[in-house]
Design an enzyme around this catalytic site. Structure first.
Site, PDB file in Angstrom:
ATOM      1  N   PHE A 231       0.660  -0.930   0.183  1.00  0.00           N
ATOM      2  CA  PHE A 231      -0.109   0.197   0.479  1.00  0.00           C
ATOM      3  C   PHE A 231       1.148   1.144  -0.308  1.00  0.00           C
ATOM      4  O   PHE A 231       0.883   2.279   0.477  1.00  0.00           O
ATOM      5  CB  PHE A 231      -1.365   0.253   1.200  1.00  0.00           C
ATOM      6  N   ASP A 253       1.466  -1.681  -4.562  1.00  0.00           N
ATOM      7  CA  ASP A 253       0.056  -0.406  -4.920  1.00  0.00           C
ATOM      8  C   ASP A 253      -0.605  -0.806  -5.993  1.00  0.00           C
ATOM      9  O   ASP A 253      -0.460  -1.534  -6.881  1.00  0.00           O
ATOM     10  CB  ASP A 253      -0.097   1.167  -4.687  1.00  0.00           C
ATOM     11  N   SER A 254      -2.341  -0.662  -5.676  1.00  0.00           N
ATOM     12  CA  SER A 254      -3.329  -1.214  -6.915  1.00  0.00           C
ATOM     13  C   SER A 254      -3.700  -0.001  -7.788  1.00  0.00           C
ATOM     14  O   SER A 254      -3.887  -0.237  -8.844  1.00  0.00           O
ATOM     15  CB  SER A 254      -4.715  -1.687  -6.108  1.00  0.00           C
ATOM     16  N   ASP A 302       0.028  -0.806   4.926  1.00  0.00           N
ATOM     17  CA  ASP A 302      -0.456   0.740   5.477  1.00  0.00           C
ATOM     18  C   ASP A 302      -1.644   0.571   4.316  1.00  0.00           C
ATOM     19  O   ASP A 302      -1.711   1.678   3.493  1.00  0.00           O
ATOM     20  CB  ASP A 302       0.637   1.719   5.184  1.00  0.00           C
ATOM     21  N   CYS A 342      -5.896   2.716   9.703  1.00  0.00           N
ATOM     22  CA  CYS A 342      -6.326   4.368   9.821  1.00  0.00           C
ATOM     23  C   CYS A 342      -7.859   3.979  10.160  1.00  0.00           C
ATOM     24  O   CYS A 342      -8.599   5.478   9.681  1.00  0.00           O
ATOM     25  CB  CYS A 342      -6.286   5.117   8.595  1.00  0.00           C
TER      26      CYS A 342
HETATM   27  N1  SAH Z   1       1.617   3.647   2.751  1.00  0.00           N
HETATM   28  C1  SAH Z   1       1.391   5.492   1.833  1.00  0.00           C
HETATM   29  C2  SAH Z   1      -0.095   5.876   1.829  1.00  0.00           C
HETATM   30  C3  SAH Z   1      -1.291   4.551   1.644  1.00  0.00           C
HETATM   31  S1  SAH Z   1      -2.256   4.910   1.710  1.00  0.00           S
HETATM   32  C4  SAH Z   1       1.555   6.640   2.137  1.00  0.00           C
HETATM   33  O1  SAH Z   1       3.228   6.915   3.037  1.00  0.00           O
HETATM   34  O2  SAH Z   1       1.972   7.422   1.631  1.00  0.00           O
HETATM   35  C5  SAH Z   1      -3.261   3.406   0.654  1.00  0.00           C
HETATM   36  C6  SAH Z   1      -2.705   2.905  -0.038  1.00  0.00           C
HETATM   37  O3  SAH Z   1      -3.190   1.537  -0.809  1.00  0.00           O
HETATM   38  C7  SAH Z   1      -3.270   3.603  -1.798  1.00  0.00           C
HETATM   39  O4  SAH Z   1      -2.509   3.952  -2.517  1.00  0.00           O
HETATM   40  C8  SAH Z   1      -4.147   3.227  -2.492  1.00  0.00           C
HETATM   41  O5  SAH Z   1      -3.861   3.217  -4.227  1.00  0.00           O
HETATM   42  C9  SAH Z   1      -4.469   1.573  -2.014  1.00  0.00           C
HETATM   43  N2  SAH Z   1      -4.836   0.389  -2.107  1.00  0.00           N
HETATM   44  C10 SAH Z   1      -6.177   0.366  -1.541  1.00  0.00           C
HETATM   45  N3  SAH Z   1      -6.613  -0.752  -1.803  1.00  0.00           N
HETATM   46  C11 SAH Z   1      -5.092  -1.444  -2.847  1.00  0.00           C
HETATM   47  C12 SAH Z   1      -5.532  -3.117  -2.662  1.00  0.00           C
HETATM   48  N4  SAH Z   1      -6.045  -4.177  -2.444  1.00  0.00           N
HETATM   49  N5  SAH Z   1      -4.630  -3.090  -2.974  1.00  0.00           N
HETATM   50  C13 SAH Z   1      -3.462  -2.850  -3.332  1.00  0.00           C
HETATM   51  N6  SAH Z   1      -3.420  -0.866  -2.824  1.00  0.00           N
HETATM   52  C14 SAH Z   1      -4.182  -0.820  -2.572  1.00  0.00           C
END
Ligand code: SAH
Length: 376
Positions: A231, A253-254, A302, A342
């Site tokens: 993430f 990330d997705s 995250d 969060c």
């Molecule tokens: N770690 C990052 C913030 C993460 S926010 C930082 O420090 O800036 C959560 C992230 O998860 C987002 O970028 C979103 O695109 C991604 N996301 C949401 N669902 C997901 C999934 N199932 N698989 C991969 N990424 C995902």
């Protein structure tokens, strides 16, 4: 001329939370609303006895029917009042050393700063506002004027979006409010790491400022590490860790858009040869990595909010346990998992139980090194 504020009469006994300075009035505690106030209008909250409790903003569409501006009956909710509250919020960031001109910080954090429904994030010379309640929305012009006077930004952009705004019966807005439109790639810098922020097109207001400090706390464990940043968004954790001596980072990330910005940041920070970018669902990718025998010294999890309401606590907890179980299996002996939630509905005690359960299920022995939280 002074116009008396419309009154909201509470049911008998429902004034207790306001006396304890809780800033919300739920629809169920209201006996009667006098004078049909407009959305965002200032209303006087009174107990069933007629006793004054607070001045608040009326939100006719929301279950949170009013949000308190002040518990002090001598205050007047006007332009000067907003300027004072905004100045107080900004001054507290100055004292905390958060106003470095090339950096970013949350300047106004809604209820926490006595300004319900208002978020203001600062990215270098630009401000990004979210007006998330009828009250904040009604005062938008006054708020923006005050911010211009207090911060002299190059531009103010609005990202009023998401569920909270919808619950207030307000449409989403994404636009330049005044000054220059933000550049597509605005660069900010913290602790020697450069980061590109896309204010208009990125997630939320452009970045996850709530994790700024945690990235450096986690980076303390990164020396020599092969890390997995799950993430990753635009790679905040990865670049802090690589700066502190991590050997390599794999970012998952997705969102292809987010990882495109991350790739740009990798180049800007001179670490592109140590990064791998994977556009994938984290759940799938973690399982694939586990099966392929891949292991890491440092795994960061995250995720976005899994629990949006009390009804989702069980399902969301299972989701957290699931990714933490696989995340732990991917950590090398002696390595570190940095795991986050969060979800406001999942408190720290529950989150600890979930992660402990995941450790049991994964067959790993773990110890808690530290507990991290939002920055001040
Ligand atoms: N770690 C990052 C913030 C993460 S926010 C930082 O420090 O800036 C959560 C992230 O998860 C987002 O970028 C979103 O695109 C991604 N996301 C949401 N669902 C997901 C999934 N199932 N698989 C991969 N990424 C995902």
């Amino acid at each position: 001329m002074t116009v008396a504020a419309a009154k909201i009469w509470l049911k008998d006994g429902r004034e207790k939370s306001l006396r304890r300075k809780h800033p919300w009035v739920f629809s169920g505690s209201i006996q009667r609303v006098d004078d049909a106030p407009a959305p965002g209008a200032t209303v006087e909250i009174v107990a069933s006895t007629g006793e004054f409790l607070a001045l608040a903003a009326f939100s006719p569409e929301s279950q949170i029917r009013a949000r308190v501006w002040t518990f002090d009956r001598n205050e007047h909710i006007d332009a000067a009042w907003f300027r004072t509250r905004l100045a107080r919020a900004i001054e507290s960031r100055r004292k905390l050393g958060m106003l470095d001109p090339s950096g970013a910080c949350r300047l106004v954090f809604a209820e926490s700063d006595g300004l319900p429904g208002l978020i203001v994030d600062r990215y270098g010379d630009y401000l990004v506002c979210q007006f998330l309640s009828a009250g904040a929305d009604a005062w938008r012009t006054v708020i923006v004027d005050s911010l211009l006077g207090l911060c002299s930004p190059r531009g103010v952009f609005e990202r009023s979006e998401g569920g909270a705004r919808h619950k207030e019966g307000l449409a989403s807005e994404r636009r330049t409010l005044t000054g220059d439109p933000p550049p597509a790639e605005l660069e900010i810098e913290a602790n020697g790491v450069r980061q590109v922020v896309d204010i208009a097109g990125g997630q939320k207001t452009g970045a996850y400022l709530d994790q700024q400090r945690n990235r450096w706390r986690v980076a303390a464990y990164a020396s020599g590490a092969e890390m997995l940043d799950a993430f990753a968004y635009t790679g905040g954790f990865s670049f802090a860790c690589l700066h502190r001596g991590a050997a390599r980072a794999a970012l998952i990330d997705s969102s292809a858009d987010a990882l495109r910005l991350a790739e740009r940041d990798a180049v800007r920070n001179g670490v592109a040869d140590r990064c791998r970018f994977v556009v994938a669902s984290v759940g799938d990718e973690l399982r694939r990595l586990k099966e392929s025998g891949q292991r890491y010294d440092l795994v960061v999890l995250d995720p976005p909010k899994f629990v949006h309401s009390a009804e989702q606590i069980n399902a969301g907890s299972r989701g957290y346990k699931d990714i933490n179980r696989v995340g732990l299996q991917l950590v090398r002996e002696g390595g570190v998992l940095a795991t986050f939630s969060c979800s406001g509905h999942v408190d720290a005690a529950l989150f600890q139980k979930i992660v402990a359960g995941a450790a049991l299920d994964s067959g790993r022995t773990a110890q808690i090194l530290e507990r991290l939280s939002q920055p001040p």
